[in-house]
Design a protein around this motif. Structure first.
Motif, PDB file in Angstrom:
ATOM      1  N   ALA A 146       0.836  -1.202   0.000  1.00  0.00           N
ATOM      2  CA  ALA A 146       0.000   0.000   0.000  1.00  0.00           C
ATOM      3  C   ALA A 146       0.872   1.253   0.000  1.00  0.00           C
ATOM      4  O   ALA A 146       0.578   2.232  -0.693  1.00  0.00           O
ATOM      5  CB  ALA A 146      -0.925  -0.004   1.216  1.00  0.00           C
ATOM      6  N   ALA A 147       1.942   1.230   0.795  1.00  0.00           N
ATOM      7  CA  ALA A 147       2.854   2.375   0.851  1.00  0.00           C
ATOM      8  C   ALA A 147       3.522   2.605  -0.499  1.00  0.00           C
ATOM      9  O   ALA A 147       3.671   3.740  -0.955  1.00  0.00           O
ATOM     10  CB  ALA A 147       3.900   2.155   1.934  1.00  0.00           C
ATOM     11  N   SER A 148       3.941   1.521  -1.140  1.00  0.00           N
ATOM     12  CA  SER A 148       4.561   1.621  -2.460  1.00  0.00           C
ATOM     13  C   SER A 148       3.584   2.169  -3.492  1.00  0.00           C
ATOM     14  O   SER A 148       3.924   3.047  -4.286  1.00  0.00           O
ATOM     15  CB  SER A 148       5.057   0.235  -2.904  1.00  0.00           C
ATOM     16  N   PHE A 149       2.356   1.662  -3.465  1.00  0.00           N
ATOM     17  CA  PHE A 149       1.320   2.119  -4.395  1.00  0.00           C
ATOM     18  C   PHE A 149       1.040   3.603  -4.192  1.00  0.00           C
ATOM     19  O   PHE A 149       0.973   4.380  -5.151  1.00  0.00           O
ATOM     20  CB  PHE A 149       0.042   1.315  -4.178  1.00  0.00           C
ATOM     21  N   SER A 150       0.866   4.019  -2.933  1.00  0.00           N
ATOM     22  CA  SER A 150       0.536   5.402  -2.620  1.00  0.00           C
ATOM     23  C   SER A 150       1.599   6.369  -3.133  1.00  0.00           C
ATOM     24  O   SER A 150       1.282   7.409  -3.724  1.00  0.00           O
ATOM     25  CB  SER A 150       0.376   5.565  -1.105  1.00  0.00           C
ATOM     26  N   ALA A 151       2.868   6.021  -2.914  1.00  0.00           N
ATOM     27  CA  ALA A 151       3.964   6.888  -3.351  1.00  0.00           C
ATOM     28  C   ALA A 151       4.069   6.931  -4.875  1.00  0.00           C
ATOM     29  O   ALA A 151       4.278   7.997  -5.464  1.00  0.00           O
ATOM     30  CB  ALA A 151       5.274   6.393  -2.748  1.00  0.00           C
ATOM     31  N   SER A 152       3.886   5.772  -5.506  1.00  0.00           N
ATOM     32  CA  SER A 152       4.033   5.692  -6.968  1.00  0.00           C
ATOM     33  C   SER A 152       2.934   6.449  -7.700  1.00  0.00           C
ATOM     34  O   SER A 152       3.195   7.202  -8.641  1.00  0.00           O
ATOM     35  CB  SER A 152       4.031   4.227  -7.414  1.00  0.00           C
ATOM     36  N   ILE A 153       1.679   6.255  -7.282  1.00  0.00           N
ATOM     37  CA  ILE A 153       0.577   6.903  -7.996  1.00  0.00           C
ATOM     38  C   ILE A 153       0.616   8.420  -7.794  1.00  0.00           C
ATOM     39  O   ILE A 153       0.265   9.192  -8.695  1.00  0.00           O
ATOM     40  CB  ILE A 153      -0.779   6.319  -7.562  1.00  0.00           C
ATOM     41  N   LYS A 154       1.062   8.855  -6.618  1.00  0.00           N
ATOM     42  CA  LYS A 154       1.175  10.297  -6.373  1.00  0.00           C
ATOM     43  C   LYS A 154       2.214  10.904  -7.312  1.00  0.00           C
ATOM     44  O   LYS A 154       1.990  11.973  -7.903  1.00  0.00           O
ATOM     45  CB  LYS A 154       1.574  10.544  -4.919  1.00  0.00           C
ATOM     46  N   LYS A 155       3.334  10.212  -7.487  1.00  0.00           N
ATOM     47  CA  LYS A 155       4.401  10.714  -8.347  1.00  0.00           C
ATOM     48  C   LYS A 155       3.985  10.704  -9.813  1.00  0.00           C
ATOM     49  O   LYS A 155       4.170  11.694 -10.534  1.00  0.00           O
ATOM     50  CB  LYS A 155       5.646   9.851  -8.154  1.00  0.00           C
ATOM     51  N   ILE A 210      -2.944   4.524 -14.707  1.00  0.00           N
ATOM     52  CA  ILE A 210      -1.831   4.777 -13.794  1.00  0.00           C
ATOM     53  C   ILE A 210      -1.980   3.927 -12.535  1.00  0.00           C
ATOM     54  O   ILE A 210      -1.024   3.330 -12.038  1.00  0.00           O
ATOM     55  CB  ILE A 210      -1.769   6.278 -13.431  1.00  0.00           C
ATOM     56  N   GLY A 211      -3.208   3.869 -12.018  1.00  0.00           N
ATOM     57  CA  GLY A 211      -3.461   3.075 -10.826  1.00  0.00           C
ATOM     58  C   GLY A 211      -3.152   1.601 -11.041  1.00  0.00           C
ATOM     59  O   GLY A 211      -2.565   0.941 -10.174  1.00  0.00           O
ATOM     60  N   TRP A 212      -3.517   1.090 -12.208  1.00  0.00           N
ATOM     61  CA  TRP A 212      -3.275  -0.325 -12.503  1.00  0.00           C
ATOM     62  C   TRP A 212      -1.779  -0.623 -12.605  1.00  0.00           C
ATOM     63  O   TRP A 212      -1.295  -1.628 -12.074  1.00  0.00           O
ATOM     64  CB  TRP A 212      -3.971  -0.715 -13.803  1.00  0.00           C
ATOM     65  N   VAL A 213      -1.037   0.261 -13.241  1.00  0.00           N
ATOM     66  CA  VAL A 213       0.413   0.083 -13.371  1.00  0.00           C
ATOM     67  C   VAL A 213       1.079   0.123 -12.001  1.00  0.00           C
ATOM     68  O   VAL A 213       1.947  -0.701 -11.688  1.00  0.00           O
ATOM     69  CB  VAL A 213       1.015   1.173 -14.286  1.00  0.00           C
ATOM     70  N   CYS A 214       0.660   1.070 -11.175  1.00  0.00           N
ATOM     71  CA  CYS A 214       1.253   1.193  -9.840  1.00  0.00           C
ATOM     72  C   CYS A 214       0.953  -0.030  -8.977  1.00  0.00           C
ATOM     73  O   CYS A 214       1.804  -0.483  -8.205  1.00  0.00           O
ATOM     74  CB  CYS A 214       0.718   2.451  -9.156  1.00  0.00           C
ATOM     75  N   GLU A 246     -10.329  -5.047 -12.607  1.00  0.00           N
ATOM     76  CA  GLU A 246     -10.068  -6.431 -12.219  1.00  0.00           C
ATOM     77  C   GLU A 246      -9.304  -7.139 -13.328  1.00  0.00           C
ATOM     78  O   GLU A 246      -9.560  -6.919 -14.519  1.00  0.00           O
ATOM     79  CB  GLU A 246     -11.369  -7.190 -11.987  1.00  0.00           C
ATOM     80  N   GLY A 247      -8.359  -7.976 -12.923  1.00  0.00           N
ATOM     81  CA  GLY A 247      -7.601  -8.747 -13.904  1.00  0.00           C
ATOM     82  C   GLY A 247      -6.497  -9.527 -13.215  1.00  0.00           C
ATOM     83  O   GLY A 247      -6.426  -9.605 -11.987  1.00  0.00           O
ATOM     84  N   LYS A 248      -5.625 -10.091 -14.000  1.00  0.00           N
ATOM     85  CA  LYS A 248      -4.471 -10.796 -13.470  1.00  0.00           C
ATOM     86  C   LYS A 248      -3.306  -9.816 -13.346  1.00  0.00           C
ATOM     87  O   LYS A 248      -3.240  -8.806 -14.054  1.00  0.00           O
ATOM     88  CB  LYS A 248      -4.072 -11.944 -14.408  1.00  0.00           C
ATOM     89  N   VAL A 249      -2.391 -10.103 -12.437  1.00  0.00           N
ATOM     90  CA  VAL A 249      -1.224  -9.245 -12.259  1.00  0.00           C
ATOM     91  C   VAL A 249      -0.473  -9.131 -13.588  1.00  0.00           C
ATOM     92  O   VAL A 249      -0.163 -10.132 -14.229  1.00  0.00           O
ATOM     93  CB  VAL A 249      -0.286  -9.814 -11.172  1.00  0.00           C
ATOM     94  N   GLY A 250      -0.221  -7.903 -13.997  1.00  0.00           N
ATOM     95  CA  GLY A 250       0.494  -7.677 -15.247  1.00  0.00           C
ATOM     96  C   GLY A 250      -0.387  -7.625 -16.468  1.00  0.00           C
ATOM     97  O   GLY A 250       0.104  -7.359 -17.581  1.00  0.00           O
ATOM     98  N   SER A 251      -1.684  -7.872 -16.306  1.00  0.00           N
ATOM     99  CA  SER A 251      -2.588  -7.830 -17.450  1.00  0.00           C
ATOM    100  C   SER A 251      -2.634  -6.426 -18.041  1.00  0.00           C
ATOM    101  O   SER A 251      -2.635  -5.432 -17.326  1.00  0.00           O
ATOM    102  CB  SER A 251      -3.998  -8.253 -17.015  1.00  0.00           C
TER     103      SER A 251
END
Length: 276
Positions: A146-155, A210-214, A246-251
């Protein structure tokens, strides 16, 4: 803009009193009774005051010697004050029935989806920043993700968008994120600052991408996560989820929707929300 004549403005006060009374009674005796009582309280108060402030005076025209009726009355939005009494009563009954049906549907949803309560508890955590904490999770690994996602999407959001007002209002805001690690996959829920600013379809699609990539990046290295792991990413504003993927990781082509029942099915009632 509220337009009133005489004591018509009091109609608004009576409506508020009725709502408060109905809410209190409803919490004790049920939504329907609360609606009826609230509507009745507002209607009675309005009727008594409207009757007291309405008067008719008979005067004689000195020229024609005919009687002239001078009526003193009050109104709100050009509607006579006394007309609001039946409106309040009918409205209270309608609100009571509606609230009763809503409560019934909520209870059925709680029964059909045991994870709904767990989701709502987690979702509450990302309503506002609590003590500077921007990320949460139900496991230590989920908290890190969650911390990684939060920082990445903000950037990435700052690099990709230049929205009106973003510099002085939203640029310093955290992307509050909750990550849920369940038996069926990984789920991210994120409160996006200024989500209402994404008005056109292209902008909404861009922030969703962006959210999906993060999310796909944030789950890298998590135990038991592979290309076959289910991934769900939900982005919301103040209250409503505008994007649930919704999807598979990396989809590269996750499905896109807005129905929060997706979360109700994912969250398990035996899991506890962890927040620091």
């Amino acid at each position: 803009m509220i337009i009133w004549k005489g004591w018509g403005i009091l109609t608004v006060l009576f409506a508020v009193i009725g709502l408060v009374a109905g809410s209190v009674i409803g919490s004790i005796a049920g939504a329907l009774i609360g609606g009826i009582v609230g509507g009745a309280v507002a209607a009675v108060l309005n009727h008594l005051v409207a009757k007291a402030v309405t008067s008719t005076t008979v005067v004689i025209d000195p020229v024609t010697q005919q009687q002239i009726l001078l009526k003193k009355s009050s109104s709100l939005f050009f509607i006579p004050m006394q007309w609001f009494s039946p409106i309040f009563l009918i409205g209270g009954i309608f609100i009571g029935f509606t609230a009763m049906q809503t409560n019934k549907n909520d209870k059925q949803a709680d029964k059909d989806f045991p994870g709904k309560a767990v989701f709502e508890k987690a979702d509450d955590l990302i309503d506002s920043n609590r003590g500077g904490v921007a990320s949460y999770g139900n496991t230590p690994n989920a908290e890190k993700a969650a911390a990684s996602f939060s920082a990445s999407i903000k950037k990435l959001q700052a690099m990709s968008f230049e929205m009106e007002g973003s510099t002085d209002k939203y640029s310093s805001k955290d992307f509050l994120t909750y990550c849920y690690e369940g038996k069926d996959g990984i789920t991210f829920m994120c409160h996006v600052p200024g989500m209402r600013k994404y008005k056109d379809a292209e902008a909404k699609k861009a922030i969703a991408d962006i959210g999906w990539v993060c999310a796909s990046t944030a789950v890298e290295g998590m135990p038991n996560v592979s290309a076959n792991t289910n991934l769900v990413v939900g982005l919301r504003g103040l209250a409503i989820y505008d994007s649930i993927q919704e999807g598979k990781v990396g989809s590269e082509n996750p499905s896109l929707g807005k129905d929060q029942k997706v979360f109700w099915k994912i969250f398990e009632p035996v899991k506890e929300v962890v927040a620091e």
